[in-house]
Design a protein around this motif. Structure first.
Motif, PDB file in Angstrom:
ATOM      1  N   CYS A   1       0.821  -1.217   0.000  1.00  0.00           N
ATOM      2  CA  CYS A   1       0.000   0.000   0.000  1.00  0.00           C
ATOM      3  C   CYS A   1       0.856   1.268   0.000  1.00  0.00           C
ATOM      4  O   CYS A   1       0.346   2.374  -0.168  1.00  0.00           O
ATOM      5  CB  CYS A   1      -0.905   0.024   1.230  1.00  0.00           C
ATOM      6  SG  CYS A   1      -1.987  -1.396   1.354  1.00  0.00           S
TER       7      CYS A   1
ATOM      8  N   SER B   1      -6.843  -4.492   2.833  1.00  0.00           N
ATOM      9  CA  SER B   1      -5.765  -4.510   1.835  1.00  0.00           C
ATOM     10  C   SER B   1      -5.163  -5.900   1.660  1.00  0.00           C
ATOM     11  O   SER B   1      -4.700  -6.252   0.577  1.00  0.00           O
ATOM     12  CB  SER B   1      -4.658  -3.515   2.210  1.00  0.00           C
ATOM     13  OG  SER B   1      -4.137  -3.797   3.499  1.00  0.00           O
TER      14      SER B   1
ATOM     15  N   ALA C   1      -5.598   0.460  -1.090  1.00  0.00           N
ATOM     16  CA  ALA C   1      -4.478   0.879  -0.237  1.00  0.00           C
ATOM     17  C   ALA C   1      -5.080   1.399   1.056  1.00  0.00           C
ATOM     18  O   ALA C   1      -5.838   2.370   1.036  1.00  0.00           O
ATOM     19  CB  ALA C   1      -3.671   1.970  -0.924  1.00  0.00           C
TER      20      ALA C   1
END
Ligand SMILES: [Zn+2]
Length: 377
Positions: A184, A216, A240
């Protein structure tokens, strides 16, 4: 702006708890950003930041600047917010179950993979959409027989298809820092600069199923599974997410919240969720580089006593530097507790008395040395 009140599972007669969300832009418009505040309900800075952000977003909406979709949940844990024990706020654990409000989110990978493994193809955008639909289906079937579980499910359903998720927390006494997964980081690096983050802690799963990792983590795991398919089926990191620690519990001022809301607002402009009203300025320089969460030293005192912090928060410490002295007023002994890694001292407890083996501070070292669960209770 669309306000929606989501009713939680009612587990007692005569009490109805609800979570309120505010949506800007068209549902389904991209990119989508989800922001929630105070999942640990005694961590209030995010709530005030959300208030300032909402005011800015209402103005942006009036000016026709919303291009994507933004969902803000400014008070995301009404259960914890109402809890008190001996007059003290108790917002980290649900009192009925003793469960941490930011743990026990579902691991979606296996069930989503069952649904998508025969559907994926060469187009990564189509794969993203197939996976999002499957994840929504899996989550819809996730049982929520308690009020706490229905809170978790409600928040996940609001955030599940977002491109970016910001979970606003704070520490006890701390500099601004962020937790996120390695994959991320490229998407969130601009936010870390805008917030002037003093530490960024990266992990590949911390092992505790917290909110940001639930959202995520399954993308990374599905990408790994898809690599074993006979034909190329690219799966990208389509969400993210990060836990942003907006300093310490006492850092609740209009000045800081306004500054943080502005940083998030500018990040939304960078993502083109919002149309920038003027040419975007260059991002400010980063105040730190990202370090592994497994390299963060949790400083523990081996003895009990009065805690006197010697080092200054934000300082870069070296092994052997004194973090705190622990004073025993009966024996007169003064025990120095020292840094064992080189790195930024970014957080500490706020209590001034420690029992033996209490965790009292954190230092963001650069070299990973820990394994297993990387976050505490
Ligand atoms: Zn928290």
């Amino acid at each position: 702006m669309l306000r929606q009140d989501h009713l939680l599972f009612q587990d007692s007669i005569g009490v109805q708890t609800q979570v309120t969300s505010f949506q800007f832009g068209q549902a389904g418009a991209r990119p989508k950003v989800y922001v929630q505040a105070s999942l640990h309900a005694e961590e209030i800075p995010g709530m005030l930041t959300a208030h300032h952000l909402l005011e800015k977003l209402k103005k942006a909406e009036a000016q026709g600047l919303i291009q994507g979709e933004i969902v803000v949940v400014p008070v995301c844990n009404p259960i914890g917010l109402a809890q008190r024990v001996d007059f003290k706020p108790m917002g980290r654990f649900e009192l009925s179950s003793s469960e941490n409000f930011n743990r026990h989110y579902p691991h979606l990978t296996a069930d989503v993979w069952q649904l998508v493994q025969n559907q994926l193809g060469p187009n990564s955008e189509q794969n993203t959409s197939i996976i999002r639909q499957a994840a929504a289906q899996v989550l819809a079937n996730w049982p929520a027989p308690t009020q706490l579980q229905s809170l978790r499910k409600t928040l996940l359903q609001l955030a599940l298809d977002a491109d970016v998720v910001l979970d606003l927390h704070c520490d006890l006494v701390a500099e601004l820092h962020m937790y996120l997964e390695d994959d991320c980081w490229p998407a969130l690096e601009p936010l870390s600069r805008l917030l002037q983050s003093k530490a960024v802690l990266l992990a590949k799963g911390s092992g505790v199923q917290c909110f940001d990792e639930c959202l995520s983590g399954f993308w990374r795991e599905l990408a790994e599974l898809a690599q074993a398919l006979p034909t190329p089926c690219p799966v990208v990191q389509a969400c993210a997410s990060t836990t942003v620690e907006l300093r310490g519990e006492g850092d609740v001022t209009h000045e800081l919240a306004g500054q943080d809301a502005q940083a998030i607002y500018t990040y939304l402009e960078h993502l083109q969720v919002l149309k920038a009203s003027q040419t975007l300025a260059q991002l400010p320089a980063a105040l730190c580089s990202a370090t592994p969460l497994a390299g963060s030293q949790t400083v523990v005192t081996p003895v009990a006593g009065v805690l006197v912090f010697i080092a200054q928060l934000g300082q870069c410490l070296k092994p052997g530097d004194v973090v705190a002295e622990v004073v025993n007023p009966i024996t007169g002994q003064v025990h120095a507790v020292c840094a064992e890694v080189e790195g930024i001292y970014y957080a500490r407890v706020k209590d001034c008395y420690a029992k033996a083996n209490d965790e009292i501070a954190n230092i963001a070292g650069r070299i990973a040395f820990k394994t297993g669960n990387l976050l505490g209770a």
